[in-house]
Design a protein around this motif. Structure first.
Motif, PDB file in Angstrom:
ATOM      1  N   LEU A 125       1.707  17.303 -12.615  1.00 48.31           N
ATOM      2  CA  LEU A 125       1.703  18.724 -12.258  1.00 48.31           C
ATOM      3  C   LEU A 125       2.786  19.480 -13.022  1.00 48.31           C
ATOM      4  O   LEU A 125       2.551  20.589 -13.526  1.00 48.31           O
ATOM      5  CB  LEU A 125       1.913  18.867 -10.751  1.00 48.31           C
ATOM      6  CG  LEU A 125       1.652  20.247 -10.143  1.00 48.31           C
ATOM      7  CD1 LEU A 125       0.214  20.684 -10.401  1.00 48.31           C
ATOM      8  CD2 LEU A 125       1.941  20.223  -8.647  1.00 48.31           C
ATOM      9  N   ALA A 126       3.960  18.875 -13.124  1.00 45.95           N
ATOM     10  CA  ALA A 126       5.059  19.513 -13.857  1.00 45.95           C
ATOM     11  C   ALA A 126       4.703  19.656 -15.331  1.00 45.95           C
ATOM     12  O   ALA A 126       4.969  20.697 -15.955  1.00 45.95           O
ATOM     13  CB  ALA A 126       6.337  18.688 -13.697  1.00 45.95           C
ATOM     14  N   TRP A 127       4.085  18.613 -15.891  1.00 44.03           N
ATOM     15  CA  TRP A 127       3.681  18.649 -17.304  1.00 44.03           C
ATOM     16  C   TRP A 127       2.630  19.730 -17.532  1.00 44.03           C
ATOM     17  O   TRP A 127       2.721  20.511 -18.489  1.00 44.03           O
ATOM     18  CB  TRP A 127       3.126  17.279 -17.697  1.00 44.03           C
ATOM     19  CG  TRP A 127       2.535  17.232 -19.072  1.00 44.03           C
ATOM     20  CD1 TRP A 127       3.201  17.141 -20.258  1.00 44.03           C
ATOM     21  CD2 TRP A 127       1.142  17.288 -19.404  1.00 44.03           C
ATOM     22  NE1 TRP A 127       2.317  17.130 -21.309  1.00 44.03           N
ATOM     23  CE2 TRP A 127       1.039  17.224 -20.812  1.00 44.03           C
ATOM     24  CE3 TRP A 127      -0.026  17.384 -18.652  1.00 44.03           C
ATOM     25  CZ2 TRP A 127      -0.180  17.255 -21.475  1.00 44.03           C
ATOM     26  CZ3 TRP A 127      -1.246  17.410 -19.306  1.00 44.03           C
ATOM     27  CH2 TRP A 127      -1.316  17.347 -20.704  1.00 44.03           C
ATOM     28  N   ALA A 128       1.641  19.812 -16.643  1.00 45.84           N
ATOM     29  CA  ALA A 128       0.573  20.803 -16.780  1.00 45.84           C
ATOM     30  C   ALA A 128       1.124  22.220 -16.659  1.00 45.84           C
ATOM     31  O   ALA A 128       0.733  23.125 -17.407  1.00 45.84           O
ATOM     32  CB  ALA A 128      -0.506  20.560 -15.726  1.00 45.84           C
ATOM     33  N   ASN A 129       2.039  22.419 -15.730  1.00 45.66           N
ATOM     34  CA  ASN A 129       2.662  23.738 -15.573  1.00 45.66           C
ATOM     35  C   ASN A 129       3.412  24.146 -16.832  1.00 45.66           C
ATOM     36  O   ASN A 129       3.369  25.313 -17.243  1.00 45.66           O
ATOM     37  CB  ASN A 129       3.622  23.723 -14.376  1.00 45.66           C
ATOM     38  CG  ASN A 129       2.941  24.131 -13.083  1.00 45.66           C
ATOM     39  OD1 ASN A 129       2.372  25.209 -12.977  1.00 45.66           O
ATOM     40  ND2 ASN A 129       2.989  23.252 -12.095  1.00 45.66           N
ATOM     41  N   MET A 130       4.091  23.185 -17.444  1.00 40.44           N
ATOM     42  CA  MET A 130       4.843  23.464 -18.660  1.00 40.44           C
ATOM     43  C   MET A 130       3.901  23.862 -19.799  1.00 40.44           C
ATOM     44  O   MET A 130       4.165  24.822 -20.535  1.00 40.44           O
ATOM     45  CB  MET A 130       5.654  22.235 -19.069  1.00 40.44           C
ATOM     46  CG  MET A 130       6.493  22.439 -20.332  1.00 40.44           C
ATOM     47  SD  MET A 130       7.244  20.899 -20.903  1.00 40.44           S
ATOM     48  CE  MET A 130       5.783  20.005 -21.463  1.00 40.44           C
ATOM     49  N   ILE A 131       2.779  23.128 -19.935  1.00 45.08           N
ATOM     50  CA  ILE A 131       1.814  23.415 -21.000  1.00 45.08           C
ATOM     51  C   ILE A 131       1.251  24.825 -20.852  1.00 45.08           C
ATOM     52  O   ILE A 131       1.205  25.612 -21.811  1.00 45.08           O
ATOM     53  CB  ILE A 131       0.660  22.387 -20.971  1.00 45.08           C
ATOM     54  CG1 ILE A 131       1.168  20.985 -21.327  1.00 45.08           C
ATOM     55  CG2 ILE A 131      -0.461  22.807 -21.917  1.00 45.08           C
ATOM     56  CD1 ILE A 131       1.754  20.858 -22.711  1.00 45.08           C
ATOM     57  N   ALA A 187       0.832  -1.206   0.000  1.00 49.36           N
ATOM     58  CA  ALA A 187       0.000   0.000   0.000  1.00 49.36           C
ATOM     59  C   ALA A 187       0.866   1.255   0.000  1.00 49.36           C
ATOM     60  O   ALA A 187       0.564   2.235  -0.696  1.00 49.36           O
ATOM     61  CB  ALA A 187      -0.930  -0.006   1.216  1.00 49.36           C
ATOM     62  N   GLU A 188       1.935   1.234   0.772  1.00 49.08           N
ATOM     63  CA  GLU A 188       2.855   2.376   0.812  1.00 49.08           C
ATOM     64  C   GLU A 188       3.518   2.584  -0.546  1.00 49.08           C
ATOM     65  O   GLU A 188       3.700   3.723  -0.996  1.00 49.08           O
ATOM     66  CB  GLU A 188       3.913   2.146   1.892  1.00 49.08           C
ATOM     67  CG  GLU A 188       3.365   2.260   3.308  1.00 49.08           C
ATOM     68  CD  GLU A 188       4.341   1.758   4.353  1.00 49.08           C
ATOM     69  OE1 GLU A 188       5.457   1.332   3.972  1.00 49.08           O
ATOM     70  OE2 GLU A 188       3.991   1.777   5.550  1.00 49.08           O
ATOM     71  N   ALA A 189       3.874   1.480  -1.198  1.00 48.64           N
ATOM     72  CA  ALA A 189       4.507   1.574  -2.521  1.00 48.64           C
ATOM     73  C   ALA A 189       3.538   2.168  -3.537  1.00 48.64           C
ATOM     74  O   ALA A 189       3.925   3.002  -4.366  1.00 48.64           O
ATOM     75  CB  ALA A 189       4.967   0.193  -2.981  1.00 48.64           C
ATOM     76  N   ARG A 190       2.269   1.749  -3.464  1.00 54.71           N
ATOM     77  CA  ARG A 190       1.266   2.305  -4.387  1.00 54.71           C
ATOM     78  C   ARG A 190       1.079   3.794  -4.147  1.00 54.71           C
ATOM     79  O   ARG A 190       0.913   4.565  -5.098  1.00 54.71           O
ATOM     80  CB  ARG A 190      -0.069   1.567  -4.236  1.00 54.71           C
ATOM     81  CG  ARG A 190      -0.104   0.201  -4.884  1.00 54.71           C
ATOM     82  CD  ARG A 190      -1.523  -0.347  -4.948  1.00 54.71           C
ATOM     83  NE  ARG A 190      -2.068  -0.646  -3.638  1.00 54.71           N
ATOM     84  CZ  ARG A 190      -1.963  -1.833  -3.034  1.00 54.71           C
ATOM     85  NH1 ARG A 190      -1.323  -2.820  -3.633  1.00 54.71           N
ATOM     86  NH2 ARG A 190      -2.510  -2.038  -1.850  1.00 54.71           N
ATOM     87  N   GLN A 206       4.367  10.267  -7.061  1.00 49.10           N
ATOM     88  CA  GLN A 206       5.289  10.531  -8.167  1.00 49.10           C
ATOM     89  C   GLN A 206       4.519  10.869  -9.443  1.00 49.10           C
ATOM     90  O   GLN A 206       4.899  11.775 -10.190  1.00 49.10           O
ATOM     91  CB  GLN A 206       6.186   9.315  -8.392  1.00 49.10           C
ATOM     92  CG  GLN A 206       7.192   9.094  -7.276  1.00 49.10           C
ATOM     93  CD  GLN A 206       7.919   7.767  -7.402  1.00 49.10           C
ATOM     94  OE1 GLN A 206       7.654   6.976  -8.311  1.00 49.10           O
ATOM     95  NE2 GLN A 206       8.841   7.502  -6.482  1.00 49.10           N
ATOM     96  N   ARG A 207       3.435  10.128  -9.667  1.00 49.57           N
ATOM     97  CA  ARG A 207       2.614  10.388 -10.851  1.00 49.57           C
ATOM     98  C   ARG A 207       1.986  11.776 -10.782  1.00 49.57           C
ATOM     99  O   ARG A 207       1.948  12.506 -11.780  1.00 49.57           O
ATOM    100  CB  ARG A 207       1.526   9.316 -10.968  1.00 49.57           C
ATOM    101  CG  ARG A 207       0.701   9.418 -12.244  1.00 49.57           C
ATOM    102  CD  ARG A 207      -0.167   8.193 -12.445  1.00 49.57           C
ATOM    103  NE  ARG A 207      -1.165   8.030 -11.404  1.00 49.57           N
ATOM    104  CZ  ARG A 207      -1.172   7.056 -10.508  1.00 49.57           C
ATOM    105  NH1 ARG A 207      -0.212   6.152 -10.508  1.00 49.57           N
ATOM    106  NH2 ARG A 207      -2.121   6.964  -9.596  1.00 49.57           N
TER     107      ARG A 207
END
Length: 208
Positions: free
Chosen positions: A151-157, A136-139, A145-146
């Motif tokens: 968020l980084a991708w959306a900020n870039m767009i 559960a912790e790994a998920r 991370q996802r």
């Protein structure tokens, strides 16, 4: 077939004696005998311990083998998670049937990820220190991370679209646009059009 009978079947499938199976569950042989007779039932923690030595806990509790489609509806999954959260708050322990359902919910890709995250949180508290809790912790780490990547991708767009029209929108507008892109995967071209429209509106002179 009862839980006790299925538990006995799993012990036989694994080729384990009652002594070894009881030891794996962290209980006495007498307690295991009571379980197999159906006089009492194993706790969620005991089932988890047995799962760690190869027992199919889902089969023991529900009669369905792991890997089979559980067919849990979203509404049923939500009800199970809400019940589990309440039980944990009240007693810090889940009944075996509910524990098995929560584990199934957490692993079902067809169920909303936010609900699966809540199920994972229940597992992390109910089965602390076990393999299920580690899974559960790994998920949850994967989710985090996802989320950061999205968020980084959306900020870039949004940033690229703003640069293209040479406009810096208010922070509140910027945040809303980033969330729209992240959650709904809105086409970058549409974001550029939307920003251009917002920019032209914001630059219109006030009417007296």
């Amino acid at each position: 077939m009862s839980i006790g009978s299925r538990l006995k079947d799993e012990r036989g499938r694994l080729g384990m004696s009652q002594e070894a199976f009881a030891r794996a569950a962290g209980v006495s042989k007498r307690t295991l005998i009571e379980w197999e007779k159906g006089a009492t039932f194993p706790s969620a923690a005991a089932l988890q311990s047995l799962g760690e030595v190869g027992a199919d806990v889902l089969f023991v509790v529900t009669g369905s083998r792991q890997g089979a489609s559980t067919g849990i509806a979203e509404s049923e999954a939500l009800a199970a998670v809400v019940t589990a959260e309440a039980e944990l708050e009240a007693s810090r322990e889940l009944v075996p049937e509910l524990a098995a359902t929560i584990v199934s919910v957490s692993r079902d890709d067809n169920i909303d990820d936010k609900l699966r995250a809540r199920a994972d949180l229940v597992i992390r508290f109910a089965f602390r220190g076990t393999e299920a809790a580690k899974e559960a912790e790994a998920r949850q780490r994967e989710r985090n991370q996802r989320h950061q990547g999205e968020l980084a991708w959306a900020n870039m767009i949004v940033s690229n679209a703003c640069e293209a029209i040479q406009w810096a929108p208010p922070q509140q507008v910027l945040s809303h646009l980033v969330n729209l892109v992240r959650i709904y995967k809105i086409d970058p071209e549409y974001i550029a059009v939307l920003l251009a429209d917002l920019a032209s509106t914001s630059k219109m002179p006030d009417r007296d």
